[in-house]
Design a protein around this motif. Sequence first.
Motif, short mmCIF file in Angstrom:
data_model
loop_
_atom_site.label_atom_id
_atom_site.label_comp_id
_atom_site.label_asym_id
_atom_site.label_seq_id
_atom_site.Cartn_x
_atom_site.Cartn_y
_atom_site.Cartn_z
N ARG A 46 -1.03 10.92 6.85
CA ARG A 46 -0.88 10.40 5.48
C ARG A 46 0.59 10.06 5.22
NH1 ARG A 46 -4.72 10.90 1.52
NH2 ARG A 46 -6.73 11.73 2.21
N TRP A 47 0.83 8.85 4.70
CA TRP A 47 2.19 8.36 4.47
C TRP A 47 2.29 7.77 3.06
CZ3 TRP A 47 6.00 8.17 8.47
CH2 TRP A 47 5.55 8.61 9.73
N ARG A 48 3.55 7.73 2.56
CA ARG A 48 3.84 7.04 1.28
C ARG A 48 5.30 6.64 1.29
NH1 ARG A 48 6.86 10.20 -2.02
NH2 ARG A 48 6.79 12.47 -1.69
N LEU A 56 10.10 2.08 9.37
CA LEU A 56 10.38 2.35 7.96
C LEU A 56 10.89 3.78 7.77
CD1 LEU A 56 7.22 0.65 6.41
CD2 LEU A 56 9.57 -0.18 6.26
N SER A 57 10.37 4.71 8.56
CA SER A 57 10.85 6.08 8.46
C SER A 57 12.29 6.21 8.93
CB SER A 57 9.94 7.00 9.28
OG SER A 57 10.41 8.33 9.26
N ASP A 58 12.65 5.49 10.00
CA ASP A 58 14.04 5.51 10.46
C ASP A 58 14.99 4.96 9.42
OD1 ASP A 58 13.17 4.67 13.93
OD2 ASP A 58 13.16 6.59 12.82
N ASP A 59 14.51 3.99 8.63
CA ASP A 59 15.34 3.42 7.55
C ASP A 59 15.31 4.25 6.29
OD1 ASP A 59 14.58 -0.04 8.41
OD2 ASP A 59 16.10 1.33 9.18
N GLY A 60 14.53 5.32 6.27
CA GLY A 60 14.46 6.18 5.09
C GLY A 60 13.60 5.62 3.97
N ARG A 61 12.71 4.71 4.26
CA ARG A 61 11.93 4.06 3.21
C ARG A 61 10.55 4.68 3.03
NH1 ARG A 61 12.19 -2.20 2.84
NH2 ARG A 61 11.81 -1.52 0.72
N VAL A 62 10.02 5.36 4.06
CA VAL A 62 8.73 6.02 3.93
C VAL A 62 8.86 7.44 4.45
CG1 VAL A 62 7.44 3.87 4.21
CG2 VAL A 62 7.90 5.29 6.20
N THR A 63 7.92 8.26 4.09
CA THR A 63 7.89 9.65 4.54
C THR A 63 6.46 10.05 4.85
OG1 THR A 63 8.50 11.94 3.99
CG2 THR A 63 7.66 10.57 2.21
N GLN A 64 6.29 10.96 5.80
CA GLN A 64 4.97 11.46 6.15
C GLN A 64 4.67 12.69 5.31
OE1 GLN A 64 4.48 12.46 10.28
NE2 GLN A 64 2.27 12.63 10.13
N VAL A 65 3.66 12.60 4.46
CA VAL A 65 3.31 13.69 3.56
C VAL A 65 2.60 14.80 4.31
CG1 VAL A 65 2.08 14.30 1.46
CG2 VAL A 65 3.16 12.05 1.65
N LYS A 73 -7.37 -0.67 8.18
CA LYS A 73 -8.43 -1.52 7.65
C LYS A 73 -7.89 -2.61 6.73
CE LYS A 73 -12.89 -1.21 5.29
NZ LYS A 73 -13.89 -0.31 4.68
N ALA A 74 -6.87 -2.26 5.93
CA ALA A 74 -6.34 -3.24 4.97
C ALA A 74 -5.53 -4.33 5.66
CB ALA A 74 -5.49 -2.52 3.93
N LEU A 86 0.81 -1.20 0.00
CA LEU A 86 0.00 0.00 0.00
C LEU A 86 0.85 1.26 0.00
CD1 LEU A 86 -2.75 -1.09 2.57
CD2 LEU A 86 -3.02 -0.85 0.10
N LEU A 87 1.92 1.27 0.79
CA LEU A 87 2.79 2.45 0.84
C LEU A 87 3.53 2.66 -0.46
CD1 LEU A 87 4.21 2.00 4.47
CD2 LEU A 87 2.61 3.77 3.71
N SER A 88 3.93 1.55 -1.10
CA SER A 88 4.67 1.68 -2.37
C SER A 88 3.77 2.21 -3.48
CB SER A 88 5.24 0.31 -2.78
OG SER A 88 6.13 -0.17 -1.79
N GLY A 89 2.49 1.85 -3.46
CA GLY A 89 1.58 2.31 -4.51
C GLY A 89 0.80 3.54 -4.14
N ALA A 90 1.15 4.17 -3.03
CA ALA A 90 0.41 5.35 -2.58
C ALA A 90 0.65 6.52 -3.52
CB ALA A 90 0.82 5.73 -1.16
N PRO A 91 -0.35 7.39 -3.73
CA PRO A 91 -0.17 8.60 -4.57
C PRO A 91 0.74 9.61 -3.86
CG PRO A 91 -2.33 8.61 -3.54
CD PRO A 91 -1.72 7.28 -3.22
N GLU A 92 0.99 10.72 -4.53
CA GLU A 92 1.87 11.74 -3.98
C GLU A 92 1.33 12.33 -2.67
OE1 GLU A 92 4.89 12.61 -4.93
OE2 GLU A 92 4.81 11.01 -6.41
N GLU A 93 0.01 12.43 -2.55
CA GLU A 93 -0.56 12.99 -1.32
C GLU A 93 -0.59 11.99 -0.18
OE1 GLU A 93 -2.10 12.75 -4.15
OE2 GLU A 93 -4.11 11.86 -4.00
N GLY A 94 -0.14 10.74 -0.43
CA GLY A 94 -0.05 9.74 0.62
C GLY A 94 -1.34 8.98 0.84
N ILE A 95 -1.26 7.95 1.69
CA ILE A 95 -2.42 7.12 2.01
C ILE A 95 -2.76 7.31 3.48
CG2 ILE A 95 -0.98 5.10 2.51
CD1 ILE A 95 -3.24 3.37 1.38
N PRO A 96 -4.03 7.45 3.83
CA PRO A 96 -4.41 7.66 5.24
C PRO A 96 -4.10 6.44 6.11
CG PRO A 96 -6.20 8.26 3.75
CD PRO A 96 -5.20 7.52 2.94
N VAL A 97 -3.78 6.70 7.35
CA VAL A 97 -3.51 5.62 8.30
C VAL A 97 -4.75 4.75 8.50
CG1 VAL A 97 -2.95 5.14 10.73
CG2 VAL A 97 -1.68 6.90 9.49
#
Length: 604
Positions: free
Chosen positions: A596-598, A583-592, A567-568, A551-562
């Motif tokens: 909302r994250w992606r 994942l944020s500590d590893d630099g793999r995700v960011t909070q938009v 739910k998923a 889900l995070l990898s396919g999230a749009p630029e505005e991110g996906i809601p928590v």
Amino acid sequence: MTRARQMRRHARKMRRYGLQPMIVMNHNDQLPDVAVALIGRALWRYRSELAPIYLAATLACGGTVLHLTNPHWWVYLLVAATLTAWLLAMFGERAGLTLRAERFYAAAVAMSAGGWLSAVTALGITFRPLVSLLVGGGLVLAVPWWVHRRRRAKVRVDRQLAAWPEIAQSIGLAGSHVQSAVVDVWGWRARFALARGQTIQEVIGKVPAIESALGTFRGAVRVQPTRDDRANRFELRVLDTDPHADAIPWPGPSVSSITEPIDLGPFEDATSARVLFLRRHGLFGGVAGSGKSGGINVLMGNLTACADVVIWAIDLKRGMELQPWASCIDRLATTPEQARVLLRDAVAVLEARAAWLASRGLRVWEPTPALPSLVIVIDEYAELADDAPESARDTDSIARRGRAVAVTLLAATQRPTQKAMGKGAVRSQMDVRVSFRVRERRDVDLILGQGMLDAGWHAHRLNAPGKFFLSAPEHDTPRRARAYLLTDEAVASTARQHVNVRPSLDEVSRVAIEEAQAGIPINHADERERTPDAWRDEEAKNRPEAILWTLLSGAPEEGIPVSHLIKATDMSRPWIYQRLRELSDDGRVTQVSRGRWRATADSR
């Protein structure tokens, strides 16, 4: 004219001239009445001293009456005497007979009196040896009664409390009265009823005046609510001697399982300060030299005796305090880096246990030697907040979510301020509070909770190392206790004795730690980063994380809601945020934006 009429006429004349009449009475007529009154008053005043004589007279009269009316009752009387003696010997402690000698003395008196009464009922009091047995046996059994300290103390207390109406009037508690009084091992306690409108807070403020009126030494009086918590009642406790004046040697472990209450030391009434730590976090507070280390040693001595507890510990003073227990501690962190790793592993254990319970439809982790609870002891918690501030999130997570999965946090610190506790909600999650001596009055509320100082928890008045107040769900009244003393030799011998009963961590927790350590640095010399291949292996083993990453990898630029991620994956909100943080500590995700994250461009 009779003499009575002459006296009345004389009195009227005296009043007419404003003089006080003097009535001359016949002393010969009044002497018998005065003598009877004096004798009756003496018999009542010295009723405790004369109790053996009263008992002997009652037995003689009762036996004579029973012999004349129902002589065949002697069998029932003998059975009743035997049963009463057995109950007193076995369960006399519930009736206030705290010492074994007291229980056996009461049983001997009951058996002797019942046996003699049975014999008189069957044979009659004129049977030759019975009167001699009553007199001789009564004198022998009366000697322990006359010399007994608690009986003499009870007489003294009764005479003190007889003057309570005058005392109450002088100290501003007019209308209050005594309901009952009991003498115990180190003093006495009495239950009082207050007059309408009076409160226990007023009584607490008058403790110095009560001490002066009763003639006790300073600090001997304690005022606390009654067990029924009535607003117009209070219990007054007076100490003849300070039971906590000297150190109290540790008698040994009081438990063999974390499911049992641990005995930290005796209260002033000789009862044990027992408290349950299972599914409860604990806070030990007090100034340097107040006895916190001694309290931690008592706790460790009991925990090491439990075969269903794995102990982790953090001592950033290079292990100076907890090192003697190292042989019984599964993991001991003495540096900030080790403490960070230990706490992160504890969070991993917490989450793995929660998932394991959810998969089996269970709500709580029941400790057993195969599935032990995890207790984390942190000495000088403020050092952890200063040297490893990033660990505050993990301690906060443990404090919030550790109860159900039997992960317990026990922290010791001098002043548990918000800064010292890491600016999280750790302090508010502590169900058990132990306050040793504090320097300032405001520190009482800091350790025990808001409003405890006004309620009588005066930890700033504790005057010896090891003395403490205990606040827990089962201890909600201010009662002083003193922690047992464990010498260095006792600590060493206890650790050697319990090292062979220490359990190993369960497989669920071990696997969680291995997986957590595979993705975080162990130390600066061996720093490893999580690779994409490692992520793919982990995703293959853990379906919710695979869904989360997809889900995070396919999230749009505005991110996906928590909320969509929850739910998923069908996982809890704390679980989602924990994974996002990793994942944020590893630099793999960011909070938009908020909620909302992606995935980052590189990680995609």
